[in-house]
Motif scaffolding. Structure first.
Motif, PDB file in Angstrom:
ATOM      1  N   TYR A 169       0.838  -1.193   0.000  1.00  0.00           N
ATOM      2  CA  TYR A 169       0.000   0.000   0.000  1.00  0.00           C
ATOM      3  C   TYR A 169       0.873   1.244   0.000  1.00  0.00           C
ATOM      4  O   TYR A 169       1.938   1.275   0.608  1.00  0.00           O
ATOM      5  CB  TYR A 169      -0.907   0.040   1.242  1.00  0.00           C
ATOM      6  CG  TYR A 169      -1.895  -1.099   1.300  1.00  0.00           C
ATOM      7  CD1 TYR A 169      -3.195  -0.951   0.815  1.00  0.00           C
ATOM      8  CD2 TYR A 169      -1.525  -2.337   1.828  1.00  0.00           C
ATOM      9  CE1 TYR A 169      -4.099  -1.995   0.862  1.00  0.00           C
ATOM     10  CE2 TYR A 169      -2.420  -3.392   1.879  1.00  0.00           C
ATOM     11  CZ  TYR A 169      -3.708  -3.215   1.390  1.00  0.00           C
ATOM     12  OH  TYR A 169      -4.599  -4.253   1.424  1.00  0.00           O
ATOM     13  N   ALA A 170       0.405   2.277  -0.702  1.00  0.00           N
ATOM     14  CA  ALA A 170       1.024   3.598  -0.656  1.00  0.00           C
ATOM     15  C   ALA A 170      -0.100   4.602  -0.449  1.00  0.00           C
ATOM     16  O   ALA A 170      -1.247   4.358  -0.830  1.00  0.00           O
ATOM     17  CB  ALA A 170       1.790   3.899  -1.941  1.00  0.00           C
ATOM     18  N   PHE A 171       0.243   5.738   0.151  1.00  0.00           N
ATOM     19  CA  PHE A 171      -0.795   6.669   0.587  1.00  0.00           C
ATOM     20  C   PHE A 171      -0.676   8.013  -0.122  1.00  0.00           C
ATOM     21  O   PHE A 171       0.398   8.632  -0.146  1.00  0.00           O
ATOM     22  CB  PHE A 171      -0.719   6.863   2.100  1.00  0.00           C
ATOM     23  CG  PHE A 171      -0.782   5.563   2.857  1.00  0.00           C
ATOM     24  CD1 PHE A 171      -1.972   4.872   2.964  1.00  0.00           C
ATOM     25  CD2 PHE A 171       0.361   5.015   3.424  1.00  0.00           C
ATOM     26  CE1 PHE A 171      -2.044   3.657   3.631  1.00  0.00           C
ATOM     27  CE2 PHE A 171       0.312   3.800   4.094  1.00  0.00           C
ATOM     28  CZ  PHE A 171      -0.898   3.122   4.208  1.00  0.00           C
ATOM     29  N   GLN A 172      -1.790   8.454  -0.688  1.00  0.00           N
ATOM     30  CA  GLN A 172      -1.864   9.778  -1.298  1.00  0.00           C
ATOM     31  C   GLN A 172      -2.373  10.753  -0.244  1.00  0.00           C
ATOM     32  O   GLN A 172      -3.440  10.556   0.335  1.00  0.00           O
ATOM     33  CB  GLN A 172      -2.802   9.786  -2.508  1.00  0.00           C
ATOM     34  CG  GLN A 172      -2.818  11.128  -3.248  1.00  0.00           C
ATOM     35  CD  GLN A 172      -3.721  11.113  -4.467  1.00  0.00           C
ATOM     36  OE1 GLN A 172      -4.580  10.249  -4.605  1.00  0.00           O
ATOM     37  NE2 GLN A 172      -3.544  12.092  -5.345  1.00  0.00           N
ATOM     38  N   ASP A 173      -1.587  11.800  -0.001  1.00  0.00           N
ATOM     39  CA  ASP A 173      -1.980  12.784   0.998  1.00  0.00           C
ATOM     40  C   ASP A 173      -1.642  14.183   0.484  1.00  0.00           C
ATOM     41  O   ASP A 173      -1.354  14.373  -0.689  1.00  0.00           O
ATOM     42  CB  ASP A 173      -1.314  12.491   2.348  1.00  0.00           C
ATOM     43  CG  ASP A 173       0.210  12.423   2.263  1.00  0.00           C
ATOM     44  OD1 ASP A 173       0.799  13.189   1.458  1.00  0.00           O
ATOM     45  OD2 ASP A 173       0.821  11.621   2.995  1.00  0.00           O
ATOM     46  N   PHE A 174      -1.678  15.148   1.372  1.00  0.00           N
ATOM     47  CA  PHE A 174      -1.489  16.545   0.969  1.00  0.00           C
ATOM     48  C   PHE A 174      -0.113  17.098   1.341  1.00  0.00           C
ATOM     49  O   PHE A 174       0.105  18.303   1.270  1.00  0.00           O
ATOM     50  CB  PHE A 174      -2.590  17.412   1.584  1.00  0.00           C
ATOM     51  CG  PHE A 174      -3.963  17.076   1.064  1.00  0.00           C
ATOM     52  CD1 PHE A 174      -4.417  17.625  -0.126  1.00  0.00           C
ATOM     53  CD2 PHE A 174      -4.783  16.203   1.753  1.00  0.00           C
ATOM     54  CE1 PHE A 174      -5.676  17.316  -0.623  1.00  0.00           C
ATOM     55  CE2 PHE A 174      -6.047  15.891   1.268  1.00  0.00           C
ATOM     56  CZ  PHE A 174      -6.499  16.447   0.075  1.00  0.00           C
ATOM     57  N   ASP A 175       0.813  16.222   1.729  1.00  0.00           N
ATOM     58  CA  ASP A 175       2.167  16.648   2.066  1.00  0.00           C
ATOM     59  C   ASP A 175       2.956  16.854   0.773  1.00  0.00           C
ATOM     60  O   ASP A 175       3.384  15.893   0.125  1.00  0.00           O
ATOM     61  CB  ASP A 175       2.834  15.598   2.947  1.00  0.00           C
ATOM     62  CG  ASP A 175       4.256  15.982   3.339  1.00  0.00           C
ATOM     63  OD1 ASP A 175       4.682  17.118   3.023  1.00  0.00           O
ATOM     64  OD2 ASP A 175       4.945  15.138   3.947  1.00  0.00           O
ATOM     65  N   LEU A 176       3.174  18.110   0.411  1.00  0.00           N
ATOM     66  CA  LEU A 176       3.839  18.420  -0.849  1.00  0.00           C
ATOM     67  C   LEU A 176       5.356  18.365  -0.748  1.00  0.00           C
ATOM     68  O   LEU A 176       6.048  18.276  -1.770  1.00  0.00           O
ATOM     69  CB  LEU A 176       3.413  19.806  -1.337  1.00  0.00           C
ATOM     70  CG  LEU A 176       1.919  20.005  -1.612  1.00  0.00           C
ATOM     71  CD1 LEU A 176       1.659  21.430  -2.089  1.00  0.00           C
ATOM     72  CD2 LEU A 176       1.425  19.008  -2.636  1.00  0.00           C
ATOM     73  N   ARG A 177       5.888  18.424   0.453  1.00  0.00           N
ATOM     74  CA  ARG A 177       7.344  18.514   0.613  1.00  0.00           C
ATOM     75  C   ARG A 177       8.074  17.272   0.119  1.00  0.00           C
ATOM     76  O   ARG A 177       9.206  17.355  -0.370  1.00  0.00           O
ATOM     77  CB  ARG A 177       7.689  18.813   2.079  1.00  0.00           C
ATOM     78  CG  ARG A 177       7.400  20.268   2.449  1.00  0.00           C
ATOM     79  CD  ARG A 177       7.626  20.571   3.921  1.00  0.00           C
ATOM     80  NE  ARG A 177       7.572  22.012   4.173  1.00  0.00           N
ATOM     81  CZ  ARG A 177       6.447  22.713   4.243  1.00  0.00           C
ATOM     82  NH1 ARG A 177       5.279  22.104   4.090  1.00  0.00           N
ATOM     83  NH2 ARG A 177       6.475  24.019   4.472  1.00  0.00           N
TER      84      ARG A 177
END
Length: 304
Positions: free
Chosen positions: A77-85
């Motif tokens: 599994y890999a997670f899409q989130d809002f961390d742009l860094r």
């Protein structure tokens, strides 16, 4: 060469569907659409499946897939989130909508190191498409030669509303000359009552040939695509960060690679009729289509 990996985009919120369609049941024993894709991928020689999800979906997805796939194919599994860094953008941008399908693919950059293909969780592609992609990823693919499965747009629409498709221009050699994401494709009827396909852009409708080849987000890549997308994404955010609806779509990356001479993309044609679930009204049609494929022997009654 190592076995290819199947990357499943399953982080969407399914706002038009009304529930978490990634785990909705469509087969006679509760099979999801993803189950049929994984079954086809295993038979086509894939060795691993990676789900791109939101972190809050993890328990639901693991309950649905981990046990029944154990011993059949490796799962991660890999997670899409809002961390742009982690993608080279040194700032935070508050928004509700995810950053798009290419951003989702980048979320798997640390766990995929072999040729892979990308699919949508809610799209049914069929055995033929997986066999052709599996063969390509084990015998043809390179950092300068990648692919996509090209469906006829007329075989990919919903009767219940608009859809998004990457519309391809195909060269005489069978390669993608360009691909443009059209986010509002649908049927309309002319004055004589004949149905035709159009796409809408900035409030204007344009005709679209039913034979046009489109991407259904079934792409064949090497990990080189992560490097290219990571180079492109900071500029995309700089130019579009103030638009809460802007999305970094997969087709923009291959289109850039082709225009820059970095790679060519073989359009692998299929005459198959795609089906999927964009709207709740699509569900019974998908169930009927799966039942027909079970009756003709394409799939067993119970997959796993």
């Amino acid at each position: 060469m190592s076995k290819p990996t199947l990357l499943v985009l399953a982080a969407g919120m399914a706002s038009r569907y009304g529930s978490l369609k990634q785990v909705d049941s469509f087969g006679p024993h509760g099979e999801t659409i993803i189950d049929y894709s994984i079954y086809d991928a295993i038979n086509a020689g894939f060795g691993k499946v990676v789900f791109i999800i939101r972190k809050e979906f993890e328990a639901t997805m693991r309950d649905k897939f981990d046990e029944k796939l154990k011993g059949k194919i490796e799962v991660d599994y890999a997670f899409q989130d809002f961390d742009l860094r982690k993608f080279g953008v040194d700032k935070d941008i508050v928004r509700e909508k995810p950053w798009g399908t290419a951003h989702a693919v980048m979320s798997a950059k640390d766990i995929i190191h072999e040729p892979f293909c990308v699919i949508n969780a809610d799209d049914f592609y069929g055995t033929d498409a997986f066999q052709k992609m599996g063969q390509f990823l084990t015998s043809e693919v390179s950092d300068t030669h990648m692919s996509l499965i090209g469906f006829k747009v007329g075989n990919t629409l919903s009767d219940y509303g608009y859809v998004s498709r990457g519309v391809c221009e195909v060269s005489d050699e069978g390669n993608m000359a360009s691909v443009i994401e059209r986010t509002n494709i649908f049927y309309v009827s002319d004055e004589a009552g004949n149905r035709k396909i159009v796409y809408e852009e900035n409030g204007v409708q344009y005709d679209l040939d039913a034979e046009s080849r489109v991407s259904m987000n079934f792409w064949g890549f090497t990990p080189k695509v992560f490097e290219i997308a990571l180079d492109m994404f900071p500029k995309f955010v700089e130019e579009n960060g103030d638009n809460p609806k802007s999305e970094f779509f997969i087709p923009s990356v291959p289109d850039y690679m082709v225009r820059q001479g970095l790679a060519d993309f073989k359009v692998i044609p299929t005459s198959a009729k795609w089906f999927g679930v964009t709207y709740k009204e699509d569900k019974p049609i998908v169930q009927e289509s799966i039942s027909a494929l079970i009756e003709n022997g394409t799939y067993p009654t119970k997959l796993f």
